[in-house]
Write a protein that holds these residues in place. Sequence first.
Motif, PDB file in Angstrom:
ATOM      1  N   HIS A  51       1.123  -1.119   0.120  1.00 54.82           N
ATOM      2  CA  HIS A  51      -0.005  -0.087   0.054  1.00 54.82           C
ATOM      3  C   HIS A  51       0.910   1.098   0.134  1.00 54.82           C
ATOM      4  O   HIS A  51       0.805   2.253  -0.945  1.00 54.82           O
ATOM      5  N   SER A  52       2.086   1.287   0.718  1.00 61.27           N
ATOM      6  CA  SER A  52       2.721   2.430   0.758  1.00 61.27           C
ATOM      7  C   SER A  52       3.502   2.630  -0.517  1.00 61.27           C
ATOM      8  O   SER A  52       3.663   3.814  -0.986  1.00 61.27           O
ATOM      9  N   LEU A  53       3.727   1.347  -1.148  1.00 61.14           N
ATOM     10  CA  LEU A  53       4.678   1.747  -2.203  1.00 61.14           C
ATOM     11  C   LEU A  53       3.690   2.076  -3.456  1.00 61.14           C
ATOM     12  O   LEU A  53       4.020   2.146  -4.590  1.00 61.14           O
ATOM     13  N   GLY A  75       5.628   3.752  10.463  1.00 63.46           N
ATOM     14  CA  GLY A  75       6.793   3.737   9.653  1.00 63.46           C
ATOM     15  C   GLY A  75       5.967   3.751   8.066  1.00 63.46           C
ATOM     16  O   GLY A  75       6.752   3.437   7.117  1.00 63.46           O
ATOM     17  N   PHE A  76       4.671   3.886   7.938  1.00 67.27           N
ATOM     18  CA  PHE A  76       4.185   3.902   6.817  1.00 67.27           C
ATOM     19  C   PHE A  76       3.360   5.110   6.183  1.00 67.27           C
ATOM     20  O   PHE A  76       2.602   5.827   7.054  1.00 67.27           O
ATOM     21  N   PRO A  77       3.802   5.559   5.118  1.00 69.16           N
ATOM     22  CA  PRO A  77       4.536   4.892   3.822  1.00 69.16           C
ATOM     23  C   PRO A  77       6.166   5.069   4.061  1.00 69.16           C
ATOM     24  O   PRO A  77       6.769   4.616   3.191  1.00 69.16           O
ATOM     25  N   GLY A  78       6.443   5.985   4.922  1.00 68.04           N
ATOM     26  CA  GLY A  78       7.926   5.997   4.856  1.00 68.04           C
ATOM     27  C   GLY A  78       9.142   5.229   4.730  1.00 68.04           C
ATOM     28  O   GLY A  78       9.939   5.144   3.919  1.00 68.04           O
ATOM     29  N   VAL A  79       8.979   4.130   5.549  1.00 69.87           N
ATOM     30  CA  VAL A  79       9.930   3.112   5.711  1.00 69.87           C
ATOM     31  C   VAL A  79      10.032   2.516   4.428  1.00 69.87           C
ATOM     32  O   VAL A  79      11.139   2.421   3.812  1.00 69.87           O
ATOM     33  N   PRO A  80       8.993   1.884   3.619  1.00 68.47           N
ATOM     34  CA  PRO A  80       9.048   1.036   2.457  1.00 68.47           C
ATOM     35  C   PRO A  80       9.342   2.049   1.299  1.00 68.47           C
ATOM     36  O   PRO A  80      10.287   1.533   0.532  1.00 68.47           O
ATOM     37  N   LEU A  81       9.132   3.586   1.250  1.00 70.05           N
ATOM     38  CA  LEU A  81       9.461   4.253   0.196  1.00 70.05           C
ATOM     39  C   LEU A  81      10.978   4.489   0.386  1.00 70.05           C
ATOM     40  O   LEU A  81      11.818   4.839  -0.428  1.00 70.05           O
ATOM     41  N   ALA A  82      11.426   4.385   1.688  1.00 68.24           N
ATOM     42  CA  ALA A  82      12.844   4.829   1.903  1.00 68.24           C
ATOM     43  C   ALA A  82      13.878   3.627   1.353  1.00 68.24           C
ATOM     44  O   ALA A  82      15.256   3.933   1.112  1.00 68.24           O
ATOM     45  N   ILE A  83      13.390   2.327   1.413  1.00 76.24           N
ATOM     46  CA  ILE A  83      13.938   1.300   1.117  1.00 76.24           C
ATOM     47  C   ILE A  83      14.083   1.385  -0.262  1.00 76.24           C
ATOM     48  O   ILE A  83      15.218   1.191  -1.131  1.00 76.24           O
ATOM     49  N   LEU A  84      12.957   1.743  -1.095  1.00 79.07           N
ATOM     50  CA  LEU A  84      12.889   1.682  -2.655  1.00 79.07           C
ATOM     51  C   LEU A  84      13.692   3.007  -3.227  1.00 79.07           C
ATOM     52  O   LEU A  84      14.117   2.956  -4.091  1.00 79.07           O
ATOM     53  N   PHE A  85      13.744   4.045  -2.312  1.00 81.31           N
ATOM     54  CA  PHE A  85      14.508   5.229  -2.915  1.00 81.31           C
ATOM     55  C   PHE A  85      15.640   5.673  -1.859  1.00 81.31           C
ATOM     56  O   PHE A  85      15.558   6.718  -0.934  1.00 81.31           O
ATOM     57  N   PRO A  86      16.560   4.801  -1.789  1.00 83.89           N
ATOM     58  CA  PRO A  86      17.622   5.129  -1.042  1.00 83.89           C
ATOM     59  C   PRO A  86      18.517   6.381  -1.266  1.00 83.89           C
ATOM     60  O   PRO A  86      19.226   6.612  -0.217  1.00 83.89           O
ATOM     61  N   ASN A  87      18.374   7.102  -2.241  1.00 80.70           N
ATOM     62  CA  ASN A  87      19.135   8.351  -2.717  1.00 80.70           C
ATOM     63  C   ASN A  87      18.134   9.553  -2.301  1.00 80.70           C
ATOM     64  O   ASN A  87      18.473  10.596  -2.722  1.00 80.70           O
ATOM     65  N   CYS A  88      17.035   9.389  -1.874  1.00 84.15           N
ATOM     66  CA  CYS A  88      16.290  10.356  -1.346  1.00 84.15           C
ATOM     67  C   CYS A  88      16.041  10.427   0.274  1.00 84.15           C
ATOM     68  O   CYS A  88      16.375   9.494   0.914  1.00 84.15           O
ATOM     69  N   GLN A  89      15.609  11.596   0.787  1.00 83.32           N
ATOM     70  CA  GLN A  89      15.760  11.921   2.198  1.00 83.32           C
ATOM     71  C   GLN A  89      14.453  11.763   2.784  1.00 83.32           C
ATOM     72  O   GLN A  89      13.552  12.716   2.492  1.00 83.32           O
ATOM     73  N   PHE A  90      14.236  10.943   3.771  1.00 85.52           N
ATOM     74  CA  PHE A  90      12.826  11.106   4.479  1.00 85.52           C
ATOM     75  C   PHE A  90      12.681  11.400   5.909  1.00 85.52           C
ATOM     76  O   PHE A  90      13.590  11.014   6.708  1.00 85.52           O
TER      77      PHE A  90
END
Length: 208
Positions: A51-53, A75-90
């Motif tokens: 859902h987060s993704l 940690g949703f949606p932040g944690v799954p998105l942070a895994i998917l986009f490691p070069n972005c800052q959350f």
Amino acid sequence: MDLILKYFPDLTEVQIKQFKALETLYKDWNAKINVVSRKDIDELYLRHVLHSLGIAKVIQFSDNTSILDVGTGGGFPGVPLAILFPNCQFHLVDSINKKLKVINAVCDAIEINNVKTTHSRVEAIDETYDFIVSRAVTAMPEFTKWVKGKIAKKQNNELKNGILYLKGGDLTEELKQYTSVKAHLLSDYFEEDFFETKKVIHLPLKHK
């Protein structure tokens, strides 16, 4: 976990390892601190991670994009998105500190290095971001008041800076005052019944 690979087949080995670890970590923590409802914990990948993704089906964040996750809970949606986009800052914000304790422990355990957490109401955050994400913490008119003045001026992505909101149900009345809003149906991307009424709402906001 197969669900994640079904819709995101190009994950790196590191990302696969991180996503796989989420289930054990959240189940362990949930037994101590209830951050995910009891009935949802067994469907963590469907109801929370995938859902987060859904946001990632609407936008591929450019490197160095800054994202604020309001009322992040576990940690949703932040944690799954942070895994998917490691070069972005959350930046994950919640008013309940014990939930942030879980997020910090999860991020430490699987070496997610692009997440910071703050125990605060969002109104007290004095920074700007390219996007503000959240999962249905309140109605959109109220939410826009909370995040007023927190959108960065410079545009770094194909979608205009603003809010990316995960919501379900009929939002006609709630969104009628916004002329630039767009609802992306998650059923267009995911075939599971859970997503039948789920949407990603993109509301561009001007820097003020």
